[in-house]
Design a protein around this motif. Structure first.
Motif, PDB file in Angstrom:
ATOM      1  N   ILE A  31      36.682  67.351 -46.504  1.00 24.31           N
ATOM      2  CA  ILE A  31      36.222  66.812 -45.358  1.00 24.31           C
ATOM      3  C   ILE A  31      37.082  65.765 -44.894  1.00 24.31           C
ATOM      4  N   SER A  32      37.459  65.811 -43.451  1.00 22.94           N
ATOM      5  CA  SER A  32      38.242  64.465 -43.011  1.00 22.94           C
ATOM      6  C   SER A  32      37.850  64.070 -41.764  1.00 22.94           C
ATOM      7  N   THR A  33      38.603  63.225 -40.930  1.00 25.48           N
ATOM      8  CA  THR A  33      38.181  62.450 -39.702  1.00 25.48           C
ATOM      9  C   THR A  33      39.578  62.401 -38.978  1.00 25.48           C
ATOM     10  N   GLY A  34      39.278  62.449 -37.705  1.00 24.65           N
ATOM     11  CA  GLY A  34      40.511  62.001 -36.777  1.00 24.65           C
ATOM     12  C   GLY A  34      41.855  62.431 -37.135  1.00 24.65           C
ATOM     13  N   GLY A  35      42.691  61.435 -37.132  1.00 21.32           N
ATOM     14  CA  GLY A  35      44.116  61.762 -37.355  1.00 21.32           C
ATOM     15  C   GLY A  35      44.449  62.334 -38.703  1.00 21.32           C
ATOM     16  N   THR A  36      43.809  62.008 -39.709  1.00 18.97           N
ATOM     17  CA  THR A  36      43.790  62.701 -41.044  1.00 18.97           C
ATOM     18  C   THR A  36      43.638  64.158 -40.791  1.00 18.97           C
ATOM     19  N   LYS A  37      42.338  64.472 -40.436  1.00 21.19           N
ATOM     20  CA  LYS A  37      42.170  65.841 -40.105  1.00 21.19           C
ATOM     21  C   LYS A  37      42.934  66.491 -39.380  1.00 21.19           C
ATOM     22  N   LYS A  38      43.562  66.142 -38.314  1.00 21.19           N
ATOM     23  CA  LYS A  38      44.645  66.817 -37.638  1.00 21.19           C
ATOM     24  C   LYS A  38      45.949  67.086 -38.340  1.00 21.19           C
ATOM     25  N   ALA A  39      46.387  65.902 -39.116  1.00 18.65           N
ATOM     26  CA  ALA A  39      47.585  66.154 -39.995  1.00 18.65           C
ATOM     27  C   ALA A  39      47.297  67.106 -40.962  1.00 18.65           C
ATOM     28  N   ILE A  40      46.232  67.119 -41.502  1.00 21.78           N
ATOM     29  CA  ILE A  40      45.749  68.530 -42.646  1.00 21.78           C
ATOM     30  C   ILE A  40      45.755  69.497 -41.972  1.00 21.78           C
ATOM     31  N   GLU A  41      45.065  69.845 -40.733  1.00 23.84           N
ATOM     32  CA  GLU A  41      44.869  70.973 -39.930  1.00 23.84           C
ATOM     33  C   GLU A  41      46.337  71.587 -39.774  1.00 23.84           C
ATOM     34  N   GLU A  42      47.198  70.955 -39.014  1.00 21.74           N
ATOM     35  CA  GLU A  42      48.322  71.104 -38.786  1.00 21.74           C
ATOM     36  C   GLU A  42      49.455  71.670 -39.991  1.00 21.74           C
ATOM     37  N   ALA A  43      48.996  71.637 -41.066  1.00 19.96           N
ATOM     38  CA  ALA A  43      49.735  71.974 -42.233  1.00 19.96           C
ATOM     39  C   ALA A  43      48.957  73.264 -42.628  1.00 19.96           C
ATOM     40  N   GLY A  44      48.098  73.800 -42.002  1.00 23.47           N
ATOM     41  CA  GLY A  44      47.620  74.938 -42.202  1.00 23.47           C
ATOM     42  C   GLY A  44      46.600  75.275 -43.290  1.00 23.47           C
ATOM     43  N   ILE A  45      45.968  73.976 -43.466  1.00 23.71           N
ATOM     44  CA  ILE A  45      44.947  73.647 -44.638  1.00 23.71           C
ATOM     45  C   ILE A  45      43.359  73.581 -43.919  1.00 23.71           C
ATOM     46  N   GLU A  46      42.492  74.369 -44.444  1.00 26.09           N
ATOM     47  CA  GLU A  46      41.231  74.292 -44.098  1.00 26.09           C
ATOM     48  C   GLU A  46      40.343  73.035 -44.406  1.00 26.09           C
ATOM     49  N   VAL A  47      39.917  72.386 -43.244  1.00 24.59           N
ATOM     50  CA  VAL A  47      39.265  71.205 -43.394  1.00 24.59           C
ATOM     51  C   VAL A  47      37.871  71.018 -42.506  1.00 24.59           C
ATOM     52  N   LEU A  48      37.000  70.269 -43.074  1.00 28.52           N
ATOM     53  CA  LEU A  48      35.772  70.335 -42.340  1.00 28.52           C
ATOM     54  C   LEU A  48      35.792  69.034 -41.808  1.00 28.52           C
ATOM     55  N   SER A  49      34.945  68.726 -40.276  1.00 25.00           N
ATOM     56  CA  SER A  49      34.894  67.505 -39.973  1.00 25.00           C
ATOM     57  C   SER A  49      33.970  66.499 -40.616  1.00 25.00           C
ATOM     58  N   VAL A  50      33.941  65.402 -40.484  1.00 31.27           N
ATOM     59  CA  VAL A  50      32.932  64.695 -40.944  1.00 31.27           C
ATOM     60  C   VAL A  50      31.541  65.091 -40.218  1.00 31.27           C
ATOM     61  N   SER A  51      31.793  65.245 -38.974  1.00 28.35           N
ATOM     62  CA  SER A  51      30.442  65.429 -38.000  1.00 28.35           C
ATOM     63  C   SER A  51      29.952  66.948 -38.379  1.00 28.35           C
ATOM     64  N   ASP A  52      30.488  67.589 -38.989  1.00 26.76           N
ATOM     65  CA  ASP A  52      30.026  68.789 -39.858  1.00 26.76           C
ATOM     66  C   ASP A  52      29.171  68.626 -40.834  1.00 26.76           C
ATOM     67  N   VAL A  53      29.363  67.603 -41.577  1.00 26.08           N
ATOM     68  CA  VAL A  53      28.307  66.952 -42.672  1.00 26.08           C
ATOM     69  C   VAL A  53      27.584  66.495 -42.247  1.00 26.08           C
ATOM     70  N   THR A  54      27.678  65.403 -41.264  1.00 27.93           N
ATOM     71  CA  THR A  54      26.659  64.279 -40.888  1.00 27.93           C
ATOM     72  C   THR A  54      25.713  64.839 -39.818  1.00 27.93           C
ATOM     73  N   HIS A  55      26.020  66.032 -39.006  1.00 25.68           N
ATOM     74  CA  HIS A  55      25.510  66.539 -38.106  1.00 25.68           C
ATOM     75  C   HIS A  55      25.341  65.326 -36.795  1.00 25.68           C
ATOM     76  N   PHE A  56      26.377  64.532 -36.732  1.00 26.31           N
ATOM     77  CA  PHE A  56      26.110  63.496 -35.808  1.00 26.31           C
ATOM     78  C   PHE A  56      27.690  63.283 -35.258  1.00 26.31           C
ATOM     79  N   PRO A  57      27.634  63.056 -34.215  1.00 21.23           N
ATOM     80  CA  PRO A  57      29.144  62.822 -33.465  1.00 21.23           C
ATOM     81  C   PRO A  57      29.771  61.354 -33.811  1.00 21.23           C
ATOM     82  N   GLU A  58      30.984  61.286 -33.732  1.00 19.70           N
ATOM     83  CA  GLU A  58      31.685  60.120 -33.900  1.00 19.70           C
ATOM     84  C   GLU A  58      31.298  59.167 -32.639  1.00 19.70           C
ATOM     85  N   ILE A  59      30.886  57.717 -32.898  1.00 21.21           N
ATOM     86  CA  ILE A  59      30.558  57.580 -31.659  1.00 21.21           C
ATOM     87  C   ILE A  59      31.081  55.982 -31.447  1.00 21.21           C
TER      88      ILE A  59
END
Length: 510
Positions: A31-59
């Motif tokens: 699970i990751s957020t923001g820039g960290t999530k982007k860096a992991i995804e760009e390396a071809g690694i599957e990652v969940l957004s925190v919003s997928d866990v909280t079912h609530f958007p970043e605000i």
């Protein structure tokens, strides 16, 4: 809730992709957020957004994203408590087994000379410390890492399939040290902004620089920690060019030498033993200043520490190599000077930018507490000198008096310092009475005391010090004044034709 999960949210991306790959290979969902999530995804690694866990958007521009029960319940649930696990099932909350978080760069932000207050505030991390503390509290079940230096050890545990309880406890302790340090930086910054000098509590935070071989004596262990914002003109920021590691006593003495040499605009050299100056000289060049400092006490300088506020050139280096010195401190060393001095195996060469000012608080620990005070940096330019005697000092005497006064405040009380021709000639330090300190300084000076001047860090309680000065041939004295028996000392000076100058400022150094 069988698959393990790791929550990764880092400001410092060092090594994070490699760690994410290790999680992926171990079958750990990320699970990751923001820039960290982007860096992991760009390396071809599957990652969940925190919003997928909280079912609530970043605000609120990212101010709120991980502050949610689906995150914190997953961190804080105790695996051995059936009620905890049932609560997670009832609320469809997944456990989080690993937390990899480091915080917004608050220290780096406020270190910028032109930082805006609003920028500092926006770099106060809220969600990060909350996750770290939650995971560290529940370290029996959760592995939490705040420092990229620990990634390799974590990757090894992922390969072995288990993290030891000892490792989890050690990492949790590191988290609480880290967040305490972070909170102290924020608290101290806001306290300064609010202009509160001595609030109801103070938190001081220091960063480990090195573990020392021992303390003042071989049977004492010791370490050197530096301030989070150590100024560049300090020993904590020194660049060591040569020699073995500094000892506890080296650091104490080096700090004392720096404090004294910073007193002077003109070329100056200071020799220190046991935090007291044993020789100080100023001149037209670094060579002349050093020669005067050496001549002041050619015996005590042996095995001491020398600080010079100008570059060490070939001529000075040739002189320095003639005796055994523990450390030489200077803003720079010429290439030829380095070659000369580095032939001596054990001498330490330290480069330190030497600036005047840099006011800092001084801390002194006592059993059960700490004393805090401003550094004693009042310059002579802030002092109104008054001549208390019939005779005024000559131009040269006044020059030497001012020179002596700049140094005596760095000598342990009771302190008496003798000077002549812009160099010290006698130092009486740390005595239980003032006349005793005077006698030590006079004995050290010998015949050189004739025509010299005397400085005292505090007033004369009696005229016996003036009597001793006269017997030695001292022609002028500088002291704070303020004793109920000042008139006795003034009268004695007038009797012997000694000029006495009052500063109105005491310089005790305990």
């Amino acid at each position: 809730m069988t698959n393990k999960r790791a929550l990764i949210s880092v400001s410092d991306k060092t090594g994070i992709v490699e760690l994410a790959k290790a999680f992926q290979e171990a079958g750990v969902e990320i699970i990751s957020t923001g820039g960290t999530k982007k860096a992991i995804e760009e390396a071809g690694i599957e990652v969940l957004s925190v919003s997928d866990v909280t079912h609530f958007p970043e605000i609120l521009d990212g101010r709120v994203k991980t502050l949610h029960p689906n995150v914190h319940a997953g961190l804080l649930a105790k695996r051995e408590e059936s009620a905890h696990m049932e609560a997670l099932q009832e609320n469809d909350i997944h456990l989080i087994d690993y937390v990899i978080v480091n915080l917004y760069p608050f220290k780096e932000t406020i270190s910028k000379p032109d930082v805006a207050f609003d920028d500092a505030i926006e770099n106060i991390d809220i969600g990060g410390p909350a996750m770290l503390r939650a995971a560290a509290k529940n370290h029996n079940d959760v592995t939490v890492v705040v420092d990229p230096k620990d990634y390799d050890e974590l990757k090894n545990t992922l390969k072995s399939g288990a993290s030891s309880k000892e490792l989890q406890k050690r990492l949790a302790a590191k988290v609480f040290r880290h967040t305490a340090h972070y909170d102290a930086l924020v608290a101290n910054y806001l306290t300064e902004q609010a202009e509160e000098k001595y609030p109801e509590t103070r938190t001081f935070t220091f960063e480990h620089q090195e573990t020392l071989r021992y303390g003042e004596n071989p049977h004492q262990s010791a370490a050197f920690y530096r301030s989070a914002f150590a100024n560049e003109s300090s020993l904590a920021q020194a660049h060591q060019l040569h020699g073995k590691a500094l000892s506890y006593n080296n650091i104490q003495d080096g700090d004392a030498a720096l404090a004294i040499v910073k007193e002077f605009d003109q070329p100056a050299a200071v020799a220190v033993k046991h935090t007291n100056p044993c020789g100080v000289g100023v001149g037209e060049s670094a060579l002349e200043a050093y020669e005067r400092a050496y001549e002041a006490d050619p015996v005590s300088i042996f095995g001491g520490i020398v600080a010079v506020n100008r570059e060490i050139d070939t001529d000075v280096a040739e002189k320095l190599r003639e005796i055994f010195l523990e450390i030489v401190i200077a803003p720079s060393f010429s290439e030829q000077a380095k070659e000369i001095l580095m032939q001596k195996k054990n001498i330490r060469l330290l480069e330190v930018p030497i600036h005047q000012g840099n006011q800092e608080e001084k801390l002194h620990t006592v059993n059960g507490g700490v004393l805090i005070q401003d550094e004693d940096q009042f310059p002579l330019s802030d002092v109104e000198l008054t001549v208390a005697t019939t005779r005024e000092p000559s131009t040269q005497e006044m020059k030497d008096l001012k020179f002596a006064w700049q140094i005596v405040k760095h000598v342990k009380s009771n302190a008496i310092l003798l000077a002549k021709d812009q160099k010290t000639i006698g130092v009486g330090a740390g005595q239980m009475n003032r006349v005793g300190a005077a006698k030590i300084a006079i004995e050290q000076a010998g015949e050189k005391a004739q025509g010299g001047v005397m400085a005292s860090d505090a007033f004369f309680p009696m005229d016996d010090t003036v009597e001793a000065a006269h017997q030695a041939g001292i022609k002028a004295i500088i002291q704070p004044g303020g004793s109920i028996r000042d008139e006795d000392s003034i009268k004695k000076c007038d009797e012997y034709g000694i000029a006495m100058v009052f500063t109105g400022m005491r310089h005790f150094k305990h």
